[in-house]
Write a protein that holds these residues in place. Structure first.
Motif, PDB file in Angstrom:
ATOM      1  N   THR A  81       0.842  -1.190   0.000  1.00 57.29           N
ATOM      2  CA  THR A  81       0.000   0.000   0.000  1.00 57.29           C
ATOM      3  C   THR A  81       0.884   1.249   0.000  1.00 57.29           C
ATOM      4  O   THR A  81       0.375   2.352   0.085  1.00 57.29           O
ATOM      5  CB  THR A  81      -0.933   0.016   1.231  1.00 57.29           C
ATOM      6  OG1 THR A  81      -0.120  -0.051   2.419  1.00 57.29           O
ATOM      7  CG2 THR A  81      -1.892  -1.169   1.211  1.00 57.29           C
ATOM      8  N   ASN A  83       4.225   1.882   1.949  1.00 59.47           N
ATOM      9  CA  ASN A  83       5.406   1.951   2.805  1.00 59.47           C
ATOM     10  C   ASN A  83       6.343   0.754   2.658  1.00 59.47           C
ATOM     11  O   ASN A  83       7.564   0.912   2.699  1.00 59.47           O
ATOM     12  CB  ASN A  83       4.989   2.116   4.257  1.00 59.47           C
ATOM     13  CG  ASN A  83       4.638   3.560   4.570  1.00 59.47           C
ATOM     14  OD1 ASN A  83       5.236   4.480   4.013  1.00 59.47           O
ATOM     15  ND2 ASN A  83       3.669   3.764   5.443  1.00 59.47           N
ATOM     16  N   THR A  84       5.778  -0.432   2.484  1.00 58.44           N
ATOM     17  CA  THR A  84       6.642  -1.594   2.273  1.00 58.44           C
ATOM     18  C   THR A  84       7.467  -1.404   1.002  1.00 58.44           C
ATOM     19  O   THR A  84       8.668  -1.709   0.966  1.00 58.44           O
ATOM     20  CB  THR A  84       5.795  -2.884   2.156  1.00 58.44           C
ATOM     21  OG1 THR A  84       5.152  -3.108   3.408  1.00 58.44           O
ATOM     22  CG2 THR A  84       6.668  -4.095   1.837  1.00 58.44           C
ATOM     23  N   GLY A 183      -3.428  -3.162   9.525  1.00 59.97           N
ATOM     24  CA  GLY A 183      -3.752  -3.362   8.117  1.00 59.97           C
ATOM     25  C   GLY A 183      -3.620  -4.834   7.786  1.00 59.97           C
ATOM     26  O   GLY A 183      -4.562  -5.612   7.878  1.00 59.97           O
ATOM     27  N   ASN A 184      -2.380  -5.223   7.441  1.00 61.58           N
ATOM     28  CA  ASN A 184      -2.113  -6.635   7.173  1.00 61.58           C
ATOM     29  C   ASN A 184      -1.878  -7.413   8.466  1.00 61.58           C
ATOM     30  O   ASN A 184      -1.694  -8.627   8.456  1.00 61.58           O
ATOM     31  CB  ASN A 184      -0.900  -6.745   6.254  1.00 61.58           C
ATOM     32  CG  ASN A 184      -1.115  -7.731   5.129  1.00 61.58           C
ATOM     33  OD1 ASN A 184      -2.165  -8.356   5.006  1.00 61.58           O
ATOM     34  ND2 ASN A 184      -0.100  -7.900   4.316  1.00 61.58           N
ATOM     35  N   ALA A 185      -1.836  -6.687   9.581  1.00 60.64           N
ATOM     36  CA  ALA A 185      -1.783  -7.234  10.941  1.00 60.64           C
ATOM     37  C   ALA A 185      -0.426  -7.824  11.338  1.00 60.64           C
ATOM     38  O   ALA A 185      -0.316  -8.519  12.342  1.00 60.64           O
ATOM     39  CB  ALA A 185      -2.898  -8.263  11.173  1.00 60.64           C
ATOM     40  N   ASN A 187       2.335  -5.947  12.162  1.00 57.71           N
ATOM     41  CA  ASN A 187       3.006  -5.163  13.197  1.00 57.71           C
ATOM     42  C   ASN A 187       2.429  -5.433  14.585  1.00 57.71           C
ATOM     43  O   ASN A 187       3.170  -5.545  15.554  1.00 57.71           O
ATOM     44  CB  ASN A 187       2.932  -3.673  12.847  1.00 57.71           C
ATOM     45  CG  ASN A 187       4.133  -2.891  13.330  1.00 57.71           C
ATOM     46  OD1 ASN A 187       5.213  -3.466  13.539  1.00 57.71           O
ATOM     47  ND2 ASN A 187       3.985  -1.592  13.501  1.00 57.71           N
ATOM     48  N   THR A 313       3.172   4.994  12.895  1.00 59.29           N
ATOM     49  CA  THR A 313       3.895   4.071  12.008  1.00 59.29           C
ATOM     50  C   THR A 313       4.563   4.728  10.799  1.00 59.29           C
ATOM     51  O   THR A 313       5.536   4.218  10.271  1.00 59.29           O
ATOM     52  CB  THR A 313       2.902   3.005  11.527  1.00 59.29           C
ATOM     53  OG1 THR A 313       1.671   3.668  11.171  1.00 59.29           O
ATOM     54  CG2 THR A 313       2.614   1.993  12.614  1.00 59.29           C
TER      55      THR A 313
HETATM   56  C1  AN7 Z   1       1.808   3.706   8.025  1.00 65.54           C
HETATM   57  O1  AN7 Z   1       3.149  -0.889   3.006  1.00 65.54           O
HETATM   58  O2  AN7 Z   1       0.794  -2.983   4.349  1.00 65.54           O
HETATM   59  O3  AN7 Z   1      -0.876  -4.184  10.150  1.00 65.54           O
HETATM   60  O4  AN7 Z   1       2.143  -2.565   2.075  1.00 65.54           O
HETATM   61  O5  AN7 Z   1       2.060   1.683   6.087  1.00 65.54           O
HETATM   62  O6  AN7 Z   1       1.580  -4.564   9.873  1.00 65.54           O
HETATM   63  O7  AN7 Z   1       0.115  -4.209   7.887  1.00 65.54           O
HETATM   64  C2  AN7 Z   1       1.526  -0.922   5.240  1.00 65.54           C
HETATM   65  C3  AN7 Z   1       0.897  -0.996   6.439  1.00 65.54           C
HETATM   66  C4  AN7 Z   1       0.158   0.833   9.568  1.00 65.54           C
HETATM   67  C5  AN7 Z   1      -0.343  -1.478   8.960  1.00 65.54           C
HETATM   68  N1  AN7 Z   1       0.660   2.049   9.349  1.00 65.54           N
HETATM   69  O8  AN7 Z   1       0.624  -2.366   9.439  1.00 65.54           O
HETATM   70  C6  AN7 Z   1       2.321  -1.797   3.035  1.00 65.54           C
HETATM   71  C7  AN7 Z   1       1.488  -1.980   4.248  1.00 65.54           C
HETATM   72  C8  AN7 Z   1       1.279   2.331   8.196  1.00 65.54           C
HETATM   73  C9  AN7 Z   1       1.414   1.350   7.204  1.00 65.54           C
HETATM   74  C10 AN7 Z   1       0.252  -0.168   8.621  1.00 65.54           C
HETATM   75  C11 AN7 Z   1       0.869   0.070   7.422  1.00 65.54           C
HETATM   76  P1  AN7 Z   1       0.351  -3.931   9.334  1.00 65.54           P
END
Ligand code: AN7
Length: 345
Positions: A81, A83-84, A183-185, A187, A313
């Protein structure tokens, strides 16, 4: 000093592992008294936007890329999305391997797209959402032998645990409440595992309650229902089918915490609040954390006096469009001192 150096003893690395280092981690933990006092809690923010590519992803990416190199990988792939992809592209550039990133077309914040492009990744815009892009990236990884650096890569989660270790070291204990966007859970799963590690090493006595916040339009875990068409202004967490759903659900259950949702409006309000009343500019997904605490406070469900950490994040600069859209416009004047005086009044 970089995550692999600071925490190498606790990470699965050996002399053979390349010592990849962009000086990630060791991010500030800042106390936010103005907002905390209003909520009746001791509020701390972990500024993950201070990482080299501007988000928490760097903590996990450094180990994922080091292990990929150790295993002889010739190129990296990820879906994202935003950041990765920024993080993968940065580390790929740093170590000198090609990187392919699959992005949901038109749904990635401007700064993140700029990053992937300028770091030199091959950027592929998929006509589908993140969940579909992730399926495609997995297929590409298998078919082409590319190292997959999404959080399905176990090294990502292992190394993201360092965020929890840093918080415990800074506070000398765990917080009562650990509040984090989901999001993808990956973290939330990593932080919970990190706190449990720290406890088993004798570093803390008590574990925090894990509070996972999702955007209302992309809330499969908070609602317990699948979300085939996720939608939210917080594009980072515009995810309908979280890969780490199971571990996230047990993290919340084991810790006695909860999942909750916040609306896009609440997210934007929290973003403005953090920026204008704490001097901290975080991207919308990150601000879902404060929005979640505000919602709990309004429902009188926030334990007064609690020590709470919100994980911010990603850096606010990643998504300038969203910030400008809700901000006041600059005051325009000519070039005379009289006009300036009027503008100052
Ligand atoms: C700012 O970059 O999934 O629950 O593809 O960029 O670990 O996924 C980013 C997730 C929270 C959610 N805050 O973390 C991606 C991506 C920010 C993020 C999350 C994302 P996860």
């Amino acid at each position: 000093m970089g995550v692999l150096k600071r925490y190498g003893t606790y990470l699965p690395i050996s002399e053979k592992t390349p010592k990849v280092n962009l000086e990630e981690g060791s991010t500030p933990l800042v106390r936010l008294d103005r907002i905390g006092d209003e909520l009746g809690i001791e509020l701390w923010a972990k500024l993950e936007g201070c990482n080299p590519s501007g988000s928490f992803k760097d903590r996990g990416m450094v180990l994922a890329v080091a292990k990929a190199l150790e295993d002889g990988a010739k190129a990296l792939v990820c879906a994202s999305t935003g950041n990765t992809s920024a993080s993968a592209a940065a580390y790929a550039a740093h170590v000198g391997v090609p990187c392919y990133v699959l992005l949901p077309s038109g749904k990635v914040a401007l700064g993140k797209l700029a990053q992937a492009l300028i770091y030199g990744a091959r950027v592929i815009a998929v006509d589908g959402n993140f969940d579909r892009a992730l399926e495609l990236a997995r297929q590409a990884s298998e078919a082409k032998g590319l190292a997959m650096v999404n959080s399905v890569n176990p090294y990502r989660i292992i190394s993201q645990k360092t965020g929890a270790w840093e918080i415990c070291e800074s506070l000398g204990r765990a917080p009562d409440l650990h509040v984090i966007p989901v999001g993808n859970a990956g973290n939330i799963s990593a932080y919970w595992a990190g706190y449990k590690d720290f406890k088993s090493r004798g570093g803390i006595k008590d574990l925090p309650k894990m509070i996972g916040i999702q955007a209302e339009g992309a809330a499969p875990l908070a609602t317990g229902k699948p979300c085939p068409n996720p939608e939210t202004i917080a594009t980072a967490i515009r995810i309908g089918n979280p890969v780490s759903a199971k571990t996230a659900i047990s993290a919340v259950a084991e810790s006695g915490g909860l999942f909750d949702t916040v609306t896009d409006d609440e997210i934007l309000k929290a973003q403005k609040n953090l920026a204008s009343r704490a001097g901290v500019f975080a991207e919308p997904a990150s601000c879902a954390t404060l929005a979640g605490l505000v919602k709990l406070a309004q429902a009188k469900k926030l334990p007064q006096g609690a020590k709470a950490v919100i994980v911010l994040t990603g850096n606010g600069l990643k998504d300038p469009d969203t910030a400008i859209a809700q901000a006041e416009t600059p005051v325009k004047i000519g070039d005379t001192f009289e006009e300036l005086l009027e503008a100052l009044s």
